[in-house]
Design a protein around this motif. Sequence first.
Motif, PDB file in Angstrom:
ATOM      1  N   SER A  76      -8.603  -2.465   1.102  1.00  0.00           N
ATOM      2  CA  SER A  76      -7.228  -2.800   1.460  1.00  0.00           C
ATOM      3  C   SER A  76      -6.459  -1.571   1.879  1.00  0.00           C
ATOM      4  CB  SER A  76      -6.477  -3.498   0.322  1.00  0.00           C
ATOM      5  OG  SER A  76      -5.159  -3.819   0.735  1.00  0.00           O
ATOM      6  N   SER A 112      -2.408  -1.351  -3.495  1.00  0.00           N
ATOM      7  CA  SER A 112      -3.381  -0.328  -3.133  1.00  0.00           C
ATOM      8  C   SER A 112      -2.745   1.058  -3.105  1.00  0.00           C
ATOM      9  CB  SER A 112      -3.985  -0.623  -1.759  1.00  0.00           C
ATOM     10  OG  SER A 112      -4.675  -1.847  -1.761  1.00  0.00           O
ATOM     11  N   TYR A 161       0.861  -1.183   0.000  1.00  0.00           N
ATOM     12  CA  TYR A 161       0.000   0.000   0.000  1.00  0.00           C
ATOM     13  C   TYR A 161       0.893   1.228   0.000  1.00  0.00           C
ATOM     14  CZ  TYR A 161      -3.044   3.642   2.055  1.00  0.00           C
ATOM     15  OH  TYR A 161      -3.724   4.804   2.311  1.00  0.00           O
TER      16      TYR A 161
END
Length: 299
Positions: A297, A245, A221
Motif C-alpha cells: 500500500s 501505511s 499513507y
Amino acid sequence: DSIQLHASQEWNIGSGRLVINSNISDTDYSVSPSTSYAYQIEKTGAGELALETSGSTDWTGGIKLSEGRVIATVGGGMGASALGTGIITFNGGILQLSRDHNESTFSNEFSLTNNLVSNGELTIYSRYDTNIENADSASNFVRLDADTTIKTKGGSLFIQKDITEAGSGTNLTVESDRAVILLGDSGWTGETNVTSGALVFGGENNTPGQTGAITVESSGYVGTGINNNVSQFLSEINPTDSTGSIGFDTDPDNATDTFSDAIDLTGFHADIRLGSVTSAILSGTITPQGTDYRFGSGG
C-alpha cells in the motif's frame, strides 16, 4: 484589453459560469511611476468563474475563494497564470487549474508562485501535477489561518513553500486521491491526520516535530524522504491510532534511495503497514509490531 480594478470587490456568481477572457489589472499606468493597488476579488455564489487568460501579471491583489469554483488557466511557465501574483485565499471555494491550449508546448504539470492562505479547506483540482513554487520574492508561504484540510483531485500536489500558521496548535488534515508532497518547512504545531491519499515529507528535516501527532487512517499513507531522520519520523506518528501505511520515498527523478536506519514498529497498531508511493531500498533492521511483517500500500 484588460479589466481594470479600481477597488477590492465581490464577484457573486449564483449559478452557471462567467468566462473572463481578458487579463485583470490593478496597476495604474497613467501615473509615473506606475502604481499597483493590490485590489482583491472575492468569488462568492455557487456558480463558476473561469479565468481564461495567459497571465494577469498586473493583478497583485489576489483572489479569495469563498464559494463555488474558480477555473484558472495556468501556463507551463513558472508563475504564468490568470490568477495574477497576489495571495490566493481559500475560504470555502474550489480552485481548478486548466492548461493554456494556445501554448505550443506543455510540460503536463502546473506551476503556481502565488502565496496561499487557508481558512479551513484548501481545495485544488487539477488534471496534472501542481507545483506551489517559491517566487522571486522575500516572502513565500502557505499560511494556515485555521485548522485546515487539504483536498486534491487529479494530479499530485507539490508544495515547495514553507507552511506556517497564524496561531499555535493549528491542525492539518490530508484528504486526497493522490499525493501531497511537502518540500518546505512544516510549521504547524497541532495534529496531522491523513484520512486518504498520501502525505510525504520530502524536504530536509521537514517533519512537523511533535511526538505522536501524526495519525494515519486505514486509507492513508505518510512517508518520508531520505533527508529526514527515520527515528524522529517514526516518533511523530501516533502508534496506537494509526492503521494505514508508513513509507519511505525517493524523488522519482533520481536513483532509488537506500534507507539504512533501523525501523522499529514496536508498540504500533497491528494493522500498520510499510510501503512506498515511489520506491525505496530498506537495508536496516526492521522490527515488526508483532510477529508478522506487513508490507504494501502506497496510500
